[in-house]
Design a protein around this motif. Structure first.
Motif, PDB file in Angstrom:
ATOM      1  N   VAL A   1     144.632  53.170  44.951  1.00  0.00           N
ATOM      2  CA  VAL A   1     143.769  52.307  45.762  1.00  0.00           C
ATOM      3  C   VAL A   1     142.629  53.117  46.366  1.00  0.00           C
ATOM      4  O   VAL A   1     141.511  52.626  46.536  1.00  0.00           O
ATOM      5  CB  VAL A   1     144.583  51.595  46.864  1.00  0.00           C
ATOM      6  CG1 VAL A   1     143.659  50.846  47.828  1.00  0.00           C
ATOM      7  CG2 VAL A   1     145.570  50.617  46.245  1.00  0.00           C
ATOM      8  N   ALA A   2     142.905  54.386  46.677  1.00  0.00           N
ATOM      9  CA  ALA A   2     141.855  55.244  47.239  1.00  0.00           C
ATOM     10  C   ALA A   2     140.675  55.372  46.287  1.00  0.00           C
ATOM     11  O   ALA A   2     139.523  55.413  46.716  1.00  0.00           O
ATOM     12  CB  ALA A   2     142.428  56.636  47.541  1.00  0.00           C
ATOM     13  N   THR A   3     140.946  55.444  44.987  1.00  0.00           N
ATOM     14  CA  THR A   3     139.848  55.537  44.019  1.00  0.00           C
ATOM     15  C   THR A   3     139.241  54.165  43.746  1.00  0.00           C
ATOM     16  O   THR A   3     138.046  54.050  43.501  1.00  0.00           O
ATOM     17  CB  THR A   3     140.333  56.144  42.685  1.00  0.00           C
ATOM     18  OG1 THR A   3     141.351  55.310  42.121  1.00  0.00           O
ATOM     19  CG2 THR A   3     140.886  57.544  42.901  1.00  0.00           C
ATOM     20  N   ARG A   4     140.074  53.122  43.775  1.00  0.00           N
ATOM     21  CA  ARG A   4     139.557  51.779  43.531  1.00  0.00           C
ATOM     22  C   ARG A   4     138.660  51.317  44.678  1.00  0.00           C
ATOM     23  O   ARG A   4     137.584  50.772  44.459  1.00  0.00           O
ATOM     24  CB  ARG A   4     140.718  50.792  43.379  1.00  0.00           C
ATOM     25  CG  ARG A   4     141.453  50.868  42.054  1.00  0.00           C
ATOM     26  CD  ARG A   4     142.478  49.754  41.971  1.00  0.00           C
ATOM     27  NE  ARG A   4     143.069  49.654  40.651  1.00  0.00           N
ATOM     28  CZ  ARG A   4     144.363  49.804  40.402  1.00  0.00           C
ATOM     29  NH1 ARG A   4     145.186  50.076  41.381  1.00  0.00           N
ATOM     30  NH2 ARG A   4     144.827  49.683  39.177  1.00  0.00           N
ATOM     31  N   VAL A   5     139.156  51.494  45.904  1.00  0.00           N
ATOM     32  CA  VAL A   5     138.414  51.013  47.067  1.00  0.00           C
ATOM     33  C   VAL A   5     137.390  52.067  47.457  1.00  0.00           C
ATOM     34  O   VAL A   5     137.692  53.048  48.111  1.00  0.00           O
ATOM     35  CB  VAL A   5     139.359  50.717  48.251  1.00  0.00           C
ATOM     36  CG1 VAL A   5     138.562  50.231  49.464  1.00  0.00           C
ATOM     37  CG2 VAL A   5     140.386  49.674  47.843  1.00  0.00           C
TER      38      VAL A   5
ATOM     39  N   SER B   1     142.252  54.853  34.419  1.00  0.00           N
ATOM     40  CA  SER B   1     142.243  55.773  35.563  1.00  0.00           C
ATOM     41  C   SER B   1     143.516  55.676  36.398  1.00  0.00           C
ATOM     42  O   SER B   1     144.195  56.677  36.646  1.00  0.00           O
ATOM     43  CB  SER B   1     141.020  55.498  36.438  1.00  0.00           C
ATOM     44  OG  SER B   1     140.962  54.120  36.785  1.00  0.00           O
ATOM     45  N   ALA B   2     143.856  54.456  36.836  1.00  0.00           N
ATOM     46  CA  ALA B   2     145.023  54.260  37.691  1.00  0.00           C
ATOM     47  C   ALA B   2     146.334  54.768  37.081  1.00  0.00           C
ATOM     48  O   ALA B   2     147.230  55.185  37.828  1.00  0.00           O
ATOM     49  CB  ALA B   2     145.162  52.784  38.059  1.00  0.00           C
TER      50      ALA B   2
ATOM     51  N   THR C   1     144.572  43.878  45.527  1.00  0.00           N
ATOM     52  CA  THR C   1     144.151  44.451  46.801  1.00  0.00           C
ATOM     53  C   THR C   1     142.675  44.812  46.764  1.00  0.00           C
ATOM     54  O   THR C   1     141.920  44.541  47.705  1.00  0.00           O
ATOM     55  CB  THR C   1     144.971  45.716  47.120  1.00  0.00           C
ATOM     56  OG1 THR C   1     146.360  45.384  47.143  1.00  0.00           O
ATOM     57  CG2 THR C   1     144.567  46.307  48.462  1.00  0.00           C
ATOM     58  N   ASP C   2     142.253  45.393  45.674  1.00  0.00           N
ATOM     59  CA  ASP C   2     140.871  45.852  45.563  1.00  0.00           C
ATOM     60  C   ASP C   2     139.881  44.699  45.468  1.00  0.00           C
ATOM     61  O   ASP C   2     138.973  44.581  46.290  1.00  0.00           O
ATOM     62  CB  ASP C   2     140.728  46.737  44.318  1.00  0.00           C
ATOM     63  CG  ASP C   2     139.287  47.083  44.025  1.00  0.00           C
ATOM     64  OD1 ASP C   2     138.810  48.087  44.549  1.00  0.00           O
ATOM     65  OD2 ASP C   2     138.633  46.333  43.276  1.00  0.00           O
TER      66      ASP C   2
END
Length: 478
Positions: free
Chosen positions: A85-89, A289-290, A315-316
């Protein structure tokens, strides 16, 4: 010297022109966009709509996996979720969404939602495969598309190609995009010189990445929940101040998406293309990526992390991206000529005053900085796949967290976005080919998980005997 570098990076000359030509070819309706949507639909049907039917199970697993100090030498399922999520958001949520609306109009929001709903099935498949084919590492587990391409498809050249593309995309290009957005937001809110922003970001990033995966996941698991909840609260406040306009805003999104109305008719194609492109950049479903984050987690069954990572797409896009979209649309400034993070800042300023620019600057700092850290780790996982030479890893750390972060702070927005989209397109095509060919393993794992749950087993476990022909390729499982 710095002025000369800045002038060179800011020019929109032959480099940007050629990047745009390649970008238009890759993202045309006869290439990536069509393939991406088609794969998402295929996985949705083959998993029997896993993203909808098992949504309650996703939420339950995430709550159960919250860190309780049990895994001292492994990455927990929640920490792996937070890392992804850190990379997505990041930039895609604040700058990318605003840019998509500026280009394609309000209808772009609908297509971002749609690609998230479809793409969550793709995210499930790729993350489940990453868990199945993960390898043991010194600090935890390691894996990703390069690993399941090698051990699942037994194609070394394709695995190496993906690893190289991932390094170029996330470890280098995407970090430039994140730092570019931070520098722009800081200049707008505080009139801070991009050179200063670049130096500060580079130093902070290198301090964290040189601490290894354990420091990275600890940072992500703390900062991600705080920033996501804070941004959600802000969006709720903005919507509550203009609640009477919400029905008209929702109607405008759907009308624009399908070309209803005199002003929307000519924007359907732009809305679809920009919405899907920015949606993919933000939620990363199918991009490959994820799965790197998913592979690090210690779980009893690969499907568990696949479900949790599918929840990350919701979430994103459906949560954080929607917050930005609503803020921009409520303001009515999306046709003002502003673009990217500047549009988000101006939109929020129109709602809550001058504090809006400052809030967005602070929010994008944490959102984008966490993405820089996560992007770096994805690159590291592929550096380790290509070579075990320690000095190569150190050079990559310096380039990713230092040089490219500084370059991004000084470069023009168009150049770094074009470069990122070109690399992302090629990378995604490579990953989609792999997961379509390997999807049968994810489908069988899902059937096994459901069968165990149906039989009354609360926490299903995976046994290597399920895939007797893969016993030498899934050595991370007992």
């Amino acid at each position: 010297m710095i002025d000369q570098i800045t002038d060179f990076l800011s020019k929109e000359g032959w480099l940007n022109t050629h990047l745009e030509l390649v970008n238009d070819f890759l993202w045309g309706w006869h290439s990536l966009v069509f393939v991406l949507v088609l794969c998402g639909i295929y996985f949705t049907f083959r998993t029997k709509f896993v993203q909808f039917r098992m949504f309650p199970e996703m939420c339950r697993l995430l709550v159960e996996s919250s860190p309780r100090g049990k895994e001292k030498h492994h990455v927990s399922s929640f920490q792996a979720f937070a890392l992804s999520v850190a990379t997505r958001v990041g930039t895609g949520n604040l700058a990318g969404v605003a840019g998509a609306i500026a280009i394609g109009g309000p209808g772009a929001v609908f297509w971002m939602w749609l690609i998230a709903l479809i793409g969550s099935a793709t995210a499930f498949v790729e993350s489940t495969l990453a868990q199945l084919f993960k390898r043991r590492s010194r600090d935890s587990f390691i894996g990703g598309p390069a690993y399941y391409i090698l051990h699942g498809l037994h194609s070394r050249w394709m695995a190496a190609l993906f690893a190289l593309l991932l390094i170029l995309t996330f470890g280098l290009s995407y970090n430039s995009i994140q730092s570019n957005t931070i520098a722009g937001a800081m200049r707008t809110a505080f009139n801070l010189d991009p050179v200063v922003s670049g130096v500060v970001l580079s130093v902070m990033a290198m301090i964290i990445v040189f601490g290894g995966i354990r420091r990275i996941v600890k940072f992500s698991s703390v900062i991600v929940p705080v920033m996501a909840i804070g941004y959600l609260v802000l969006a709720i406040v903005v919507l509550s101040l203009s609640y009477e306009h919400i029905p008209d805003m929702i109607a405008l999104i759907f009308k624009s998406a399908f070309g209803i109305g005199p002003a929307a008719g000519g924007l359907v194609g732009a809305a679809m293309t920009s919405g899907i492109k920015r949606g993919l950049f933000s939620n990363e479903a199918g991009e490959g990526s994820a799965p790197h984050a998913a592979a690090t987690a210690l779980v009893s069954h690969p499907v568990k992390q696949g479900l949790i990572q599918a929840l990350g797409v919701f979430t994103d896009t459906l949560l954080v991206c929607s917050c930005t979209a609503f803020i921009v649309l409520i303001s009515g400034l999306y046709g003002s000529g502003a673009d990217g993070i500047a549009l988000t800042q101006k939109s929020l300023e129109s709602q809550i005053g001058s504090a809006g620019q400052i809030f967005v600057a602070v929010a994008i700092f944490f959102f984008a900085f966490s993405s820089i850290i996560g992007n770096y780790y994805y690159g590291e996982a592929n550096i380790m796949f290509l070579t075990r030479k320690r000095w190569m890893l150190q050079v990559f750390r310096f380039l990713s967290a230092g040089v490219m972060v500084m370059v991004g702070a000084l470069a023009s927005l168009d150049v770094v976005w074009s470069m990122g989209e070109v690399f992302m397109a090629i990378l995604t095509l490579c990953n989609l080919v792999a997961i379509v060919m390997l999807g049968k393993y994810a489908f069988k794992l899902l059937a096994d998980y459901r069968a165990q749950k149906k039989s009354g087993i609360k926490s299903p476990t995976f046994k290597k005997s399920l895939f007797p022909k893969l016993k030498d390729d899934i050595d991370a499982w007992e």
